[in-house]
Design a protein around this motif. Structure first.
Motif, mmCIF file in Angstrom:
data_model
loop_
_atom_site.group_PDB
_atom_site.id
_atom_site.type_symbol
_atom_site.label_atom_id
_atom_site.label_comp_id
_atom_site.label_asym_id
_atom_site.label_seq_id
_atom_site.Cartn_x
_atom_site.Cartn_y
_atom_site.Cartn_z
ATOM 1 N N HIS A 30 -1.907 48.612 71.915
ATOM 2 C CA HIS A 30 -1.914 49.625 72.967
ATOM 3 C C HIS A 30 -1.499 50.955 72.359
ATOM 4 O O HIS A 30 -0.568 50.995 71.536
ATOM 5 C CB HIS A 30 -0.913 49.254 74.069
ATOM 6 C CG HIS A 30 -1.216 47.966 74.754
ATOM 7 N ND1 HIS A 30 -1.078 46.745 74.142
ATOM 8 C CD2 HIS A 30 -1.677 47.717 76.010
ATOM 9 C CE1 HIS A 30 -1.437 45.789 74.982
ATOM 10 N NE2 HIS A 30 -1.808 46.349 76.123
ATOM 11 N N SER A 148 4.495 47.723 64.184
ATOM 12 C CA SER A 148 4.485 49.038 64.839
ATOM 13 C C SER A 148 5.861 49.695 64.845
ATOM 14 O O SER A 148 5.964 50.914 64.929
ATOM 15 C CB SER A 148 4.026 48.881 66.288
ATOM 16 O OG SER A 148 2.860 48.098 66.340
ATOM 17 N N ARG A 164 -0.029 53.250 67.500
ATOM 18 C CA ARG A 164 0.636 51.987 67.850
ATOM 19 C C ARG A 164 2.139 52.178 68.006
ATOM 20 O O ARG A 164 2.852 51.247 68.357
ATOM 21 C CB ARG A 164 0.408 50.952 66.737
ATOM 22 C CG ARG A 164 -0.898 50.227 66.757
ATOM 23 C CD ARG A 164 -0.856 49.075 65.752
ATOM 24 N NE ARG A 164 -0.646 49.507 64.389
ATOM 25 C CZ ARG A 164 0.237 48.974 63.539
ATOM 26 N NH1 ARG A 164 1.023 48.004 63.903
ATOM 27 N NH2 ARG A 164 0.343 49.422 62.307
HETATM 28 O O1 C5P Z 1 3.232 45.624 65.694
HETATM 29 P P1 C5P Z 1 4.042 44.434 66.059
HETATM 30 O O2 C5P Z 1 3.687 43.218 65.238
HETATM 31 O O3 C5P Z 1 5.513 44.680 66.097
HETATM 32 O O4 C5P Z 1 3.641 44.078 67.565
HETATM 33 C C1 C5P Z 1 4.011 42.871 68.168
HETATM 34 C C2 C5P Z 1 3.085 42.638 69.351
HETATM 35 O O5 C5P Z 1 3.320 43.634 70.345
HETATM 36 C C3 C5P Z 1 1.613 42.756 69.010
HETATM 37 O O6 C5P Z 1 1.083 41.530 68.592
HETATM 38 C C4 C5P Z 1 1.006 43.203 70.323
HETATM 39 O O7 C5P Z 1 0.854 42.082 71.193
HETATM 40 C C5 C5P Z 1 2.096 44.048 70.938
HETATM 41 N N1 C5P Z 1 1.907 45.502 70.694
HETATM 42 C C6 C5P Z 1 0.899 46.161 71.353
HETATM 43 N N2 C5P Z 1 0.710 47.504 71.156
HETATM 44 C C7 C5P Z 1 1.525 48.196 70.332
HETATM 45 C C8 C5P Z 1 2.580 47.547 69.660
HETATM 46 C C9 C5P Z 1 2.750 46.193 69.865
HETATM 47 O O8 C5P Z 1 0.143 45.546 72.123
HETATM 48 N N3 C5P Z 1 1.345 49.495 70.165
#
Ligand code: C5P
Length: 308
Positions: A30, A148, A164
């Motif tokens: 997202h 992220s 992100r």
């Molecule tokens: O980037 P990270 O591995 O920390 O993100 C964990 C989960 O959080 C991702 O698999 C996704 O489901 C969700 N996420 C997202 N959009 C972002 C950051 C995280 O949907 N910008």
């Protein structure tokens, strides 16, 4: 030059002052406007070099919880800290570190980016351990590959993340703020909370920065900051964990000037007018039975720092 055998890095937790979430993208992530604020709740991460003859595929991980619930930290190669060590070893063309020890204060799966903080600390520790000379930009790129939220703990302070959440711009924030965090016995999966968000908000608009929050931070106005705190993931976290509604209510009733779920939760964050009010608020939350564990902290603080 002599290089050390062991490096310890202290790394802060974060709370989100604003978390605006757009619709799901084609890659499943997202677009965010994510205002990160580093707080004085620290993990300490010690990285030890591999022995002269050992070339481990992955570091041996150990962990100890200093405060709060002792929820499970994965001790295998899936831990983001282990992935960070392997990524750094590849990028610097060095053998993978032999050991990583995590002294956890940041709640596990608590919405305060504890796992991301540990990964950021490992990147900094490896850079020091090997005298590798990676620049801030290079460390930031490795961090963004890992997740992220991994780039922010390298920077600390207060910063807005877009994309992100990994594209960071530091924010002008001269104030010092006092926080109470209500910890939860069990964690919430970030992915599950984003999934619930998609279910509840299929029509989410593009995320936008809140000018009131920017103004409150620049003016060091704690009352205005309390009023401006916002988190688009809160409804989704409360949908999965309705008990958190009572925690937020209890904190507001006990005098918090702002209350919200931290990130994807389940930790709840309360802003207090001063340190004394924060301590009284924490005591009242525990006395009322609204939550069992609280932590008092302030922000913002510096990012990942070598301490030994
Ligand atoms: O980037 P990270 O591995 O920390 O993100 C964990 C989960 O959080 C991702 O698999 C996704 O489901 C969700 N996420 C997202 N959009 C972002 C950051 C995280 O949907 N910008």
């Amino acid at each position: 030059m002599n290089t050390p055998n062991t490096v310890t890095v202290r790394v802060p937790a974060k709370v989100n002052l604003q978390l605006a979430v757009g619709p799901a993208r084609d890659d499943g992530y997202h677009d965010l406007v994510n205002v990160f604020h580093a707080v004085s709740l620290f993990d300490e991460v010690t990285v030890t070099a591999a022995g002269p003859h050992a070339t481990p595929d992955a570091p041996q991980l150990s962990a100890e919880a200093q405060t709060g619930p002792r929820a499970g930290v994965p001790l295998d190669g899936t831990n983001l800290a282990s992935r960070a060590a392997r990524l750094a070893a590849g990028a610097c063309d060095r053998p993978c570190p032999g050991r990583i020890h995590l002294r956890k204060n940041i709640p596990v799966a608590g919405g305060m980016a504890g796992g991301s903080a540990d990964a950021a600390a490992v990147l900094v520790a490896c850079n020091t351990l090997w005298n590798a000379g990676l620049s801030e930009g290079e460390l930031g790129s490795l961090a963004a590959e890992l997740g992220s939220d991994v780039a922010f703990p390298l920077l600390g302070g207060t910063a807005v993340g877009t994309g992100r959440g990994e594209q960071l711009t530091p924010l002008d924030s001269p104030g010092r703020y006092h926080w109470v965090f209500a910890l939860s016995e069990t964690g919430l999966s970030t992915g599950a909370v984003f999934g619930e968000y998609d279910r509840l908000r299929p029509d989410a608009p593009a995320p936008r920065r809140d000018p009131e929050l920017t103004r409150a931070l620049a003016a060091a106005d704690a009352a205005a900051l309390g009023a401006a705190l916002s988190n688009d993931l809160q409804r989704a976290a409360l949908s999965l964990r309705p008990d958190l509604e009572g925690v937020l209510r209890a904190g507001r009733a006990a005098g918090a000037s702002g209350a919200l779920v931290s990130g994807s939760g389940p930790t709840c964050a309360f802003l207090a007018g001063d340190e004394g009010t924060a301590r009284a608020l924490a005591a009242e939350l525990e006395r009322s039975g609204a939550c069992q564990h609280t932590v008092v902290a302030h922000g913002h603080v510096a990012g990942a720092t070598v301490v030994g």
